[in-house]
Design a protein around this motif. Sequence first.
Motif, PDB file in Angstrom:
ATOM      1  N   ASN A  42       0.959  -1.128  -0.103  1.00  0.00           N
ATOM      2  CA  ASN A  42      -0.029  -0.045  -0.172  1.00  0.00           C
ATOM      3  C   ASN A  42       0.634   1.342   0.040  1.00  0.00           C
ATOM      4  O   ASN A  42       0.315   2.378  -0.424  1.00  0.00           O
ATOM      5  CB  ASN A  42      -0.798  -0.046   1.183  1.00  0.00           C
ATOM      6  N   GLY A 183       1.825  -6.768   5.927  1.00  0.00           N
ATOM      7  CA  GLY A 183       0.308  -6.297   5.601  1.00  0.00           C
ATOM      8  C   GLY A 183      -0.725  -6.973   6.428  1.00  0.00           C
ATOM      9  O   GLY A 183      -0.629  -7.928   7.029  1.00  0.00           O
ATOM     10  N   GLU A 186      -6.792  -6.875   3.959  1.00  0.00           N
ATOM     11  CA  GLU A 186      -7.825  -6.001   3.667  1.00  0.00           C
ATOM     12  C   GLU A 186      -8.410  -6.527   2.196  1.00  0.00           C
ATOM     13  O   GLU A 186      -9.381  -6.127   1.592  1.00  0.00           O
ATOM     14  CB  GLU A 186      -7.352  -4.579   3.470  1.00  0.00           C
ATOM     15  N   ASN A 217      -2.360  -8.152  -0.047  1.00  0.00           N
ATOM     16  CA  ASN A 217      -2.170  -8.279   1.399  1.00  0.00           C
ATOM     17  C   ASN A 217      -3.474  -9.211   1.901  1.00  0.00           C
ATOM     18  O   ASN A 217      -4.667  -8.727   2.219  1.00  0.00           O
ATOM     19  CB  ASN A 217      -2.405  -6.974   1.864  1.00  0.00           C
ATOM     20  N   THR A 396      -8.337   0.396   3.071  1.00  0.00           N
ATOM     21  CA  THR A 396      -7.029   0.576   2.869  1.00  0.00           C
ATOM     22  C   THR A 396      -6.336  -0.226   3.678  1.00  0.00           C
ATOM     23  O   THR A 396      -5.277  -1.114   2.890  1.00  0.00           O
ATOM     24  CB  THR A 396      -6.518   2.166   3.290  1.00  0.00           C
ATOM     25  N   PHE A 397      -6.258  -0.240   4.800  1.00  0.00           N
ATOM     26  CA  PHE A 397      -5.869  -1.521   5.520  1.00  0.00           C
ATOM     27  C   PHE A 397      -6.460  -1.718   7.077  1.00  0.00           C
ATOM     28  O   PHE A 397      -7.247  -1.072   7.447  1.00  0.00           O
ATOM     29  CB  PHE A 397      -4.176  -1.355   5.879  1.00  0.00           C
ATOM     30  N   THR A 398      -6.299  -3.091   7.397  1.00  0.00           N
ATOM     31  CA  THR A 398      -7.169  -3.563   8.381  1.00  0.00           C
ATOM     32  C   THR A 398      -6.320  -3.203   9.745  1.00  0.00           C
ATOM     33  O   THR A 398      -5.053  -3.090   9.920  1.00  0.00           O
ATOM     34  CB  THR A 398      -7.592  -4.903   8.422  1.00  0.00           C
ATOM     35  N   GLU A 425       1.548  -2.584   8.885  1.00  0.00           N
ATOM     36  CA  GLU A 425       0.193  -2.991   9.031  1.00  0.00           C
ATOM     37  C   GLU A 425      -0.060  -4.053  10.131  1.00  0.00           C
ATOM     38  O   GLU A 425      -1.128  -4.067  10.737  1.00  0.00           O
ATOM     39  CB  GLU A 425      -0.558  -3.374   7.830  1.00  0.00           C
TER      40      GLU A 425
END
Length: 464
Positions: A42, A183, A186, A217, A396-398, A425
């Motif tokens: 990302n 990551g 997501e 990811n 975007t990300f978890t 992440e």
Amino acid sequence: MSIDVLVIGGGNAALCAALTAREAGASVLMLEAAPREWRGGNSQHTRNLRCMHDTPQDVLVDAYSEEEFWQDLLKVTGGKTNEELARLVIRTTATCRDWMRKHGVRFQPALAGTLHVARTNAFFMGGGKALVNAYYRSAEKLGVQVRYETPVKELVFDGNRFVAAITESGERIEARSAVLAAGGFESNREWLREAWGQNERGEWPAENFLIRGTRFNQGVLLKFMMNQGADMIGDPSQGHCVAIDARAPIYDGGICTRIDCVPLGVVVNRDGERFYDEGEDFWPKRYAIWGLLVAGQPGQIAYSLIDQKVIGRYMPPVFPGITANTLPELAQKIGLPVDTFMQTLNAYNAACHQGTFDHTIQDDCRTEGLTPSKSHWARPIDKPPFYAYALRPGITFTYLSLKTDRSAAVRFEDRPSPNLFVAGEMMAGNVLGKGYTAGVGMSIGTTFGRIAGSGAAAAALNKS
């Protein structure tokens, strides 16, 4: 081949870890799941880093103190953050840019229209892709080995000590220490579906999510570590989730798919009703809540509505809006019930308090007697042409993460591993329990990437 430090991942945090470990004298191998042309996770879609600074610094104007940074983070997370680790990140951002420059990262002043962040955020010249490429060039010069298209499916342990990584092809790669920076989950639709579940309307919200970043990811190592009994933190349904253009691609839409006109107009759901205060705060402090807000609406869709008066006052989206010369016509074009739509807009227009509009400050243009209210930048939507942008949740990300401390060590039953570390992440949920503020993901990745790399090198070289 004897390896001191194995870094699993290929984005900002992984690169910071690899470079730091190599600077400490360790041999380093990076395993990136993506092909070379999609390397960087990302991070390739980022554009800035949130930085504390007590006085003006080159591209950063005025001052942004530790306490103000902390209060901004505290507000967006609602207190769901580890203050010790958050302040560690904040303090590190005051000094990390010289190290970044040493590895080829260049900064530029914030451009016009970049959402009031010239004081708080340092922008990368060329964006995240340029940052990632600079780090890879530096890594190559320093002798860091990189293997692309090499996803890791599991790790081998001796107690809580890392021994080896097993790739998807079955290859076993041993190292004296390792850093996990692969990551979140997501881009794993099945896991997102499981995390979000089914709502009261019988919908599966995650089915309508778009992924702003990388498709690689999948959360494979995160799930593996959970099953191995690693200490975890965070809610799997929380993450950096932005309202983005519904026409964005399923993966890798990046920043350009974000819709930034939300504070300057109103947002309605598919029933034609407003559901939240669009002018609650400046957009950089609030944009990341809107994905979750839209996710809670029927069909996981909403519409941002503006008129001609605000054109030129926000970063324009990549796709043009749907336009109409009357509000009923606009409702028809976007498929909303005209009567309810007009009731909503008429009530909003009538409730707008006459103030002095200024989109650069929290002005006194607000609504009165309206629920939900609009706290700032409230002006009647009455000057054609009118514009509508359909919004979907963009993940975007978890935030489900491996629990760690200031050493970045992975923990099992509250005991730190002597040679396994985590960054990016995969541990961001320690700082971000919910919410987001612009640029803080890169702050976390840079800080803990360097801490993890230093710790891994010390463990490998018996300096810990």
